[in-house]
Motif scaffolding. Structure first.
Motif, mmCIF file in Angstrom:
data_model
loop_
_atom_site.group_PDB
_atom_site.id
_atom_site.type_symbol
_atom_site.label_atom_id
_atom_site.label_comp_id
_atom_site.label_asym_id
_atom_site.label_seq_id
_atom_site.Cartn_x
_atom_site.Cartn_y
_atom_site.Cartn_z
ATOM 1 N N PRO A 1 0.832 -1.217 0.000
ATOM 2 C CA PRO A 1 0.000 0.000 0.000
ATOM 3 C C PRO A 1 0.857 1.253 0.000
ATOM 4 N N GLN A 2 0.401 2.258 -0.728
ATOM 5 C CA GLN A 2 1.167 3.488 -0.875
ATOM 6 C C GLN A 2 0.505 4.696 -0.209
ATOM 7 N N SER A 3 -0.751 4.574 0.170
ATOM 8 C CA SER A 3 -1.433 5.722 0.758
ATOM 9 C C SER A 3 -2.559 5.247 1.655
ATOM 10 N N LEU A 4 -3.017 6.152 2.515
ATOM 11 C CA LEU A 4 -4.137 5.879 3.404
ATOM 12 C C LEU A 4 -5.439 6.312 2.755
ATOM 13 N N ALA A 5 -6.516 5.641 3.127
ATOM 14 C CA ALA A 5 -7.824 6.049 2.615
ATOM 15 C C ALA A 5 -8.181 7.443 3.119
ATOM 16 N N SER A 6 -7.870 7.710 4.385
ATOM 17 C CA SER A 6 -8.071 9.043 4.965
ATOM 18 C C SER A 6 -6.716 9.558 5.446
ATOM 19 N N PRO A 7 -6.139 10.561 4.814
ATOM 20 C CA PRO A 7 -4.802 11.036 5.203
ATOM 21 C C PRO A 7 -4.754 11.469 6.668
ATOM 22 N N HIS A 8 -3.620 11.209 7.290
ATOM 23 C CA HIS A 8 -3.406 11.618 8.671
ATOM 24 C C HIS A 8 -3.104 13.117 8.691
#
Length: 411
Positions: A123-130
């Motif tokens: 995985p390269q990214s979050l569904a909801s950015p921190h």
């Protein structure tokens, strides 16, 4: 009860043999390779059928033609029949048969060697950015400034140093990957020594061909000081073979391909791309980056593993800082923000910017030197006190006269 009958078969030759399970039973089977008219005889399978009628119970052995022999899939089951007074001359107590239910047999298929399993995508990214932590830039710049005054082991013996003694670009990239694989659960000092010994064992250069051709014992002996050296011996040899077979003896250029190699994880993959190929696609997060960013309170809630830390950081940290944060925080964690007993008294962030800073003030490094004499011990006694630790030593008599001369001169 009718006697056991076997219909005559014009296409098969029967061979009798005593049953290994009971001495009163005779088994019949077809002779192997028996043919009639140039055609192979069909296999006969025996099924025992118990018929209920108004008279006594009877057993019939039915035969059924099968095109191919099918192996039994269940444990042999015993079928017991009790004879009546009208049973024929051949008396028996039990008949054992093997009932094969091939229609229900499940065949386990092995994966084809020509179609290897596709590696799982990283995985390269979050569904909801921190969200970005408040004042993170000031904290980042402060650590960077402190790092300029620190020479950590990663600065002189890190994974990026392994390539410096290789001349060919392809070998430089491979040496970097090998160094990263050996560095897991191992200090940089030990890893650097192991890489040097491995280079000598391979004839002066760490190459894919040399590693494949080398004896396993020679590789194991060279890296025996690193953590999990037996497993890593297998990993680097298998990786060298994979690189030769699938990647033209060179390091791959994608994270997923790198993580498909034995013993290579996301942290190694991101760092290998940055160092070997100058490709920046993510942050290499190890235990130092994971520990320090959590101590700084950059993750809400705190992350449980380096992968969660990586995804959080990548969601808000500017891309231009991704290649530098690993090296900066690793050195900071090796010297200042230690896992046990961090040196918070010497850290500039202990002024309130770090929520995990220790409240204990740094001890002043004072040195006191006292000289004294006693009646029982004519020799002077020298007492040294450094940070509440006292050490005493007695000066021998032969050194007393020079001391006295100095004192008299000073007076």
């Amino acid at each position: 009860m009718s006697s056991l009958k076997r219909p005559a078969s014009p296409t098969a030759l029967l061979v009798s043999k005593p049953s290994p399970y009971h001495h009163t039973v005779t088994l019949f089977s077809e002779a192997s390779g028996s043919t009639v008219g140039g055609e192979s005889a069909l296999r006969r399978s025996k099924r025992v059928k118990v018929e209920e009628s108004s008279g006594p119970r009877s057993l019939q052995v039915e035969e059924q033609d099968e095109e191919e022999p099918r192996p039994p899939t269940k444990k042999p089951r015993r079928v017991k029949a009790t004879p009546t007074p009208s049973t024929s001359a051949v008396k028996f107590e039990e008949i054992e048969t093997v009932i094969a239910k091939t229609s229900r047999a499940k065949v386990k298929r092995e994966p084809s060697a020509s179609s290897p399993r596709k590696p799982k995508a990283i995985p390269q990214s979050l569904a909801s950015p921190h969200p970005a932590p408040p004042d993170w830039r000031d904290t980042y710049d402060t650590i960077k400034r402190m790092r300029t005054k620190i020479v950590a082991p990663v600065d002189t013996m890190g994974c990026d140093q392994a390539q410096n003694k290789e001349t060919e670009p392809q070998n430089r990239r491979f040496a970097t990957l090998v160094s990263l694989m050996l560095s897991s659960q191992t200090k940089d000092e030990v890893t650097d020594t192991a890489v040097a010994k491995l280079r000598d064992a391979l004839g002066g250069s760490i190459t894919v061909r040399a590693l494949i051709a080398a004896e396993e014992s020679a590789v194991a002996e060279a890296i025996a000081k690193v953590g999990f050296w037996r497993r890593k011996t297998q990993y680097i040899r298998q990786t060298a073979q994979r690189l030769q077979d699938d990647f033209d003896s060179d390091v791959p250029k994608t994270v997923d391909e790198l993580c498909s190699l034995p013993g290579v994880g996301p942290k190694m993959a991101f760092l290998a791309l940055q160092v070997a190929w100058n490709i920046n696609v993510g942050i290499g997060v190890d235990v130092h980056v994971h520990r320090i960013t959590n101590r700084l309170g950059w993750h809400k809630p705190p992350t449980k593993n380096p992968e969660q830390t990586r995804l959080n950081l990548q969601s808000w940290l500017p891309t231009g800082l991704h290649p530098d944060i690993n090296h900066m925080l690793v050195g900071f964690g090796q010297v200042m923000c230690l896992p046990v007993g961090p040196r918070c008294g010497e850290c500039e962030l202990s002024d309130g910017r770090c929520p995990s800073a220790s409240k204990v003030a740094a001890k002043s490094r004072t040195r006191k030197v006292k000289t004294s004499t006693s009646a029982t011990n004519p020799g002077p006694k020298l007492e040294i006190e450094i940070e509440d630790v006292k050490e005493e030593m007695t000066i021998p008599e032969d050194l007393l006269s020079p001391l006295s001369e100095v004192e008299s001169t000073g007076s």
